[in-house]
Enzyme design. Structure first.
Site, PDB file in Angstrom:
ATOM      1  N   LYS A 141       9.480 -16.088 -13.064  1.00 49.09           N
ATOM      2  CA  LYS A 141       8.994 -15.072 -14.013  1.00 49.09           C
ATOM      3  C   LYS A 141       7.758 -15.590 -14.760  1.00 49.09           C
ATOM      4  O   LYS A 141       6.794 -14.860 -14.948  1.00 49.09           O
ATOM      5  CB  LYS A 141      10.087 -14.731 -15.035  1.00 49.09           C
TER       6      LYS A 141
ATOM      7  N   CYS B 196       0.836  -1.197   0.000  1.00 52.05           N
ATOM      8  CA  CYS B 196       0.000   0.000   0.000  1.00 52.05           C
ATOM      9  C   CYS B 196       0.876   1.254   0.000  1.00 52.05           C
ATOM     10  O   CYS B 196       1.978   1.246   0.535  1.00 52.05           O
ATOM     11  CB  CYS B 196      -0.953   0.096   1.197  1.00 52.05           C
TER      12      CYS B 196
ATOM     13  N   TRP C 249      -2.876  -2.596  -1.649  1.00 54.09           N
ATOM     14  CA  TRP C 249      -2.620  -4.020  -1.904  1.00 54.09           C
ATOM     15  C   TRP C 249      -3.384  -4.753  -0.811  1.00 54.09           C
ATOM     16  O   TRP C 249      -3.084  -4.600   0.381  1.00 54.09           O
ATOM     17  CB  TRP C 249      -1.121  -4.321  -1.822  1.00 54.09           C
TER      18      TRP C 249
ATOM     19  N   LYS D 205       5.202  -4.520  -5.969  1.00 52.74           N
ATOM     20  CA  LYS D 205       6.648  -4.458  -6.146  1.00 52.74           C
ATOM     21  C   LYS D 205       7.384  -4.449  -4.815  1.00 52.74           C
ATOM     22  O   LYS D 205       8.494  -4.951  -4.701  1.00 52.74           O
ATOM     23  CB  LYS D 205       7.015  -3.212  -6.954  1.00 52.74           C
TER      24      LYS D 205
ATOM     25  N   HIS E  28      14.909 -37.280  -9.606  1.00 52.95           N
ATOM     26  CA  HIS E  28      14.280 -37.461  -8.286  1.00 52.95           C
ATOM     27  C   HIS E  28      12.863 -36.910  -8.262  1.00 52.95           C
ATOM     28  O   HIS E  28      12.380 -36.496  -7.212  1.00 52.95           O
ATOM     29  CB  HIS E  28      15.149 -36.802  -7.215  1.00 52.95           C
TER      30      HIS E  28
ATOM     31  N   GLU F 127       4.735 -15.619 -12.324  1.00 48.09           N
ATOM     32  CA  GLU F 127       4.176 -14.338 -11.899  1.00 48.09           C
ATOM     33  C   GLU F 127       3.600 -13.540 -13.063  1.00 48.09           C
ATOM     34  O   GLU F 127       2.709 -12.729 -12.866  1.00 48.09           O
ATOM     35  CB  GLU F 127       5.176 -13.508 -11.077  1.00 48.09           C
TER      36      GLU F 127
ATOM     37  N   ARG G   5       3.381  -0.045  -5.166  1.00 43.53           N
ATOM     38  CA  ARG G   5       3.186  -0.653  -3.851  1.00 43.53           C
ATOM     39  C   ARG G   5       1.867  -1.427  -3.754  1.00 43.53           C
ATOM     40  O   ARG G   5       1.604  -2.069  -2.738  1.00 43.53           O
ATOM     41  CB  ARG G   5       3.231   0.420  -2.766  1.00 43.53           C
TER      42      ARG G   5
ATOM     43  N   ASN H 167      -1.119   1.525   5.986  1.00 46.23           N
ATOM     44  CA  ASN H 167      -0.249   0.579   5.276  1.00 46.23           C
ATOM     45  C   ASN H 167       0.253  -0.422   6.317  1.00 46.23           C
ATOM     46  O   ASN H 167       0.857  -0.020   7.301  1.00 46.23           O
ATOM     47  CB  ASN H 167       0.922   1.370   4.671  1.00 46.23           C
ATOM     48  N   GLY H 168      -0.052  -1.717   6.091  1.00 45.30           N
ATOM     49  CA  GLY H 168       0.430  -2.718   7.054  1.00 45.30           C
ATOM     50  C   GLY H 168      -0.714  -3.583   7.528  1.00 45.30           C
ATOM     51  O   GLY H 168      -1.757  -3.678   6.877  1.00 45.30           O
TER      52      GLY H 168
ATOM     53  N   GLU I 101      14.718 -18.572 -11.337  1.00 51.92           N
ATOM     54  CA  GLU I 101      14.227 -17.241 -11.714  1.00 51.92           C
ATOM     55  C   GLU I 101      13.333 -17.323 -12.956  1.00 51.92           C
ATOM     56  O   GLU I 101      12.303 -16.658 -13.030  1.00 51.92           O
ATOM     57  CB  GLU I 101      15.433 -16.312 -11.956  1.00 51.92           C
TER      58      GLU I 101
HETATM   59  C1  G6P Z   1       8.367  -8.713  -4.806  1.00 48.06           C
HETATM   60  C2  G6P Z   1       8.642  -8.292  -6.241  1.00 48.06           C
HETATM   61  C3  G6P Z   1       9.836  -9.049  -6.794  1.00 48.06           C
HETATM   62  C4  G6P Z   1      11.040  -8.837  -5.892  1.00 48.06           C
HETATM   63  C5  G6P Z   1      10.735  -9.215  -4.437  1.00 48.06           C
HETATM   64  C6  G6P Z   1      11.851  -8.785  -3.499  1.00 48.06           C
HETATM   65  O1  G6P Z   1       7.966 -10.026  -4.773  1.00 48.06           O
HETATM   66  O2  G6P Z   1       7.506  -8.533  -7.036  1.00 48.06           O
HETATM   67  O3  G6P Z   1      10.129  -8.619  -8.098  1.00 48.06           O
HETATM   68  O4  G6P Z   1      12.111  -9.616  -6.349  1.00 48.06           O
HETATM   69  O5  G6P Z   1       9.554  -8.544  -3.995  1.00 48.06           O
HETATM   70  O6  G6P Z   1      11.911  -7.395  -3.499  1.00 48.06           O
HETATM   71  P1  G6P Z   1      13.179  -6.565  -3.097  1.00 48.06           P
HETATM   72  O7  G6P Z   1      12.750  -5.138  -3.270  1.00 48.06           O
HETATM   73  O8  G6P Z   1      13.477  -6.885  -1.665  1.00 48.06           O
HETATM   74  O9  G6P Z   1      14.287  -6.946  -3.998  1.00 48.06           O
END
Ligand code: G6P
Length: 628
Positions: free
Chosen positions: A505, A2, A74, A623, A524, A508, A27, A98-99, A501
């Site tokens: 990707k 948020c 959020w 984010k 395995h 998400e 956010r 926020n929180g 990774e």
């Molecule tokens: C969220 C974002 C990711 C990011 C992760 C860690 O999940 O969507 O893209 O890698 O947070 O965020 P940071 O700001 O700590 O790298």
């Protein structure tokens, strides 16, 4: 998560709040809302979904007041909807939050018994109820906030205003970030300094358990018991970063294409070009605060850093999401180049698993935003037990950056796409540099070896440019790729975290089933998933493990899996085994992750956009994850 913004001053609050929310939308984007004083009462406008919906709703609205608050959400408690959007207005009090309020259920029950009627499912609204019940007897808002705080449990930040006090804003921080600044006869409060920069570059970051009281053009800080606290103003010497797509259809694609530059910018300050050696610049071990970095004497600071690098006996790397995968790559680099034992952990596990941190340990925390709640908590825990902390952040002066002892910067520029891209490659470049610096200081590497690795790293940005040429191919292949029932990503060594990774990707962005595996683990379990509807992305660049990976590929081929192989140069074996082959330029194992991550990003991006998804703002994500 948020985003919170508040404004008191002569401008039209609507413009300031909407402008602020634009820079805070990363956010959360489940809903957005504003409340601005108009004819003595708060006029509230809210909209479900992206900020654009709110912008359309408010564009013809007028307000005669000069006080307002805004929020981008959020969802935690209650689904994304207009009804659950902030601000929450009760009895003349308006509030954004926020929180998470952890004792939400018991407070809601108690308020319900007292006759409170709730108009949302949120934990936030009950704080507005508590404040309103305090102010209804004429108690000033500041005192009401002090009275309510002891009743709330959790990690939360709030900003409240009251129609009875059109000249006042009161905020409290306990966890999620808040920053305040004075402009020209005006005060702006927000979750992120970016929202303040159009108005002022002199800002005050709130610390946990600080209450902020704004009165007219002035503000003060107090403890939760009302005792005054000192104010430390920080001058920000950067400009508001422009979030422009520059002709790209999405920020994410633009950011993928910015990666070569990000890698160059991350490593440049730390390479001694004359000596072809590593010299970390202004890391700040020993500096009293992050604001002092610019004025440190470079040689003295490097000497302090050299001591830390040579005395460290064990490294812990802690992060979340994509930053965690960067940390996994760091483990391979630091162990092999610097000979130091490394443990890598997901922050939410590390903070609760009671890790043993021996003396002479170094904790490296990686965070693009510098605000991830679990990573910040891990940092605090380690610092509390006397462990030195080195942060790798993109956002300067973020909470993690400010609280760490030493600092390395990604210098990747603003990253808007929720799924991290350029921050990852910048971090991999920094971890290369750090591993070389440690190897150099601990005499694990000869000067000539450092020089060779550095030369390869310096060549990486232009090699990455050549890999970006695959963009066109992935955009055309997406129509076929999206028909697979799922994707399995595999690799060994440093390619294993890249496989993880790649799967992240795809999950998400494309909302498809994908798994990342160490290729050696294939027998395995994951082999059972393979049939002709399963795509296998095999990361097999030339390195000392490639032969083993190729054997795994044979096993996939024998079971009908559809293989996309990523290898080095013209590789006849890989070409023969795969449906599609991506040829990377030749590089040492240390640099390969910077190259092989590009095809997995492009694959996820194009599959997701061909499915019509919003790749910059995937559903349910944010984010910056400021709640645990
Ligand atoms: C969220 C974002 C990711 C990011 C992760 C860690 O999940 O969507 O893209 O890698 O947070 O965020 P940071 O700001 O700590 O790298």
């Amino acid at each position: 998560m948020c985003g919170i913004v508040g404004y008191l001053g002569p401008r039209d609050p609507k413009d300031v709040l909407i402008g602020g929310l634009k820079s805070l939308e990363y956010r959360g984007y489940d809903s957005a809302g504003i409340a601005i004083l108009h004819r003595g009462e708060f006029k509230r406008i809210r909209a479900e979904g992206k900020l654009l919906n709110l912008e359309n709703k408010v564009k013809n609205e007028e307000f005669d007041g000069h006080l307002g608050i805004g929020h981008t959400r959020w969802a935690t408690h209650g689904p994304p909807s207009e009804r659950n959007a902030h601000p929450h207005c009760v009895g003349g009090v308006s509030l954004v939050h926020n929180g998470i309020i952890e004792n939400y259920s018991e407070l809601r029950e108690e308020l319900g018994r007292g006759g409170a009627v709730f108009s949302s499912d949120t934990d936030s609204e009950l704080v507005a109820h508590l404040l309103a019940s305090e102010t209804k007897s004429g108690r000033p808002l500041f005192e009401a906030v002090l009275a309510v705080l002891p009743r709330l449990r959790g990690a939360y930040s709030i900003l409240a205003v009251s129609q009875e006090e059109p000249n006042v804003m009161v905020a409290f921080k306990n966890g999620p970030p808040l920053v305040v600044g004075k402009g020209h006869h005006e005060v702006v409060i927000a979750s992120d300094v970016q929202a303040l920069l159009p108005y002022t570059k002199d800002v005050v970051y709130l610390h946990d358990h600080e209450v902020l009281v704004v009165k007219g053009e002035e503000f003060k800080l107090t403890a939760p018991d009302g005792k005054p606290l000192p104010i430390k103003t920080v001058h920000i010497n950067w400009s508001p970063e422009q979030a422009e797509k520059c002709g790209y259809p999405h920020f994410m694609l633009k950011e993928i294409f910015e990666q070569p530059r990000a890698v160059a910018a991350a490593m440049a300050p730390h390479i001694d070009l004359a000596l072809k050696a590593v010299k970390l610049q202004r890391v700040g071990f020993g500096a009293s605060s992050v604001e002092d970095l610019a004025t440190l004497k470079a040689d003295q600071d490097w000497a302090a850093t050299q001591r830390v690098l040579s005395e460290t006996e064990r490294v812990f790397i802690v992060a979340c999401g994509t930053s965690f995968y960067a940390g996994m790559i760091g483990e391979y680099l630091l162990e092999r180049l610097a000979g130091v034992p490394v443990e890598v952990d997901i922050a939410s596990e590390f903070r609760y698993r009671h890790p043993v941190l021996p003396p002479k340990s170094l904790l490296i925390v990686i965070s693009q935003s510098g605000e991830t709640a679990d990573t910040l908590a891990a940092l605090r825990m380690a610092k509390g037990s006397g462990t030195k902390v080195l942060s790798i952040c993109n956002v300067k002066s973020s909470s993690i950056d400010r609280e760490a002892d030493g600092h390395l910067y990604m210098n990747a520029g603003v990253e808007i796409g929720v799924a991290s891209t350029k921050a990852l490659v910048a971090t991999i470049a920094l971890l290369n540099i750090l591993a070389l610096a440690m190897g150099q200081e601990r005499r694990q590497l000869k000067a000539a070896e450092v020089k060779d690795f550095l030369e390869a790293l310096q060549a990486a940005p232009s090699q990455m440019e050549t890999v970006l040429a695959y963009n066109q191919w992935f955009s055309e292949a997406a129509a076929t790729l999206k028909k697979h029932k799922g994707f399995l990503y595999m690799g060994r060594g440093v390619s294993f975290p890249v496989a993880m990774e790649g799967a992240l990707k795809l999950k998400e962005l494309a909302y498809m089933h994908a798994e990342g595996y160490a290729a050696g683990e294939m027998k395995h379990g994951p082999l059972a998933l393979i049939d002709d509807r399963m795509a296998v992305v095999m990361l097999a660049p030339q390195d000392d493990l490639q032969e083993k990976t190729i054997s795994n590929l044979e096993e996939v081929k024998a079971r009908g899996g559809k293989i996309i192989a990523v290898g080095t140069g013209e590789d006849p074996k890989l070409r023969r085994l795969s449906e599609h082959y991506v040829a990377l330029p030749e590089a040492p194992w240390t640099v390969n992750p910077l190259l092989e991550v590009i095809p997995v990003q492009l694959l996820a991006y194009h599959v997701a956009s061909s499915l019509g998804h919003d790749v910059d703002q995937p559903r349910n994500l944010a984010k910056s994850v400021t709640v645990e």
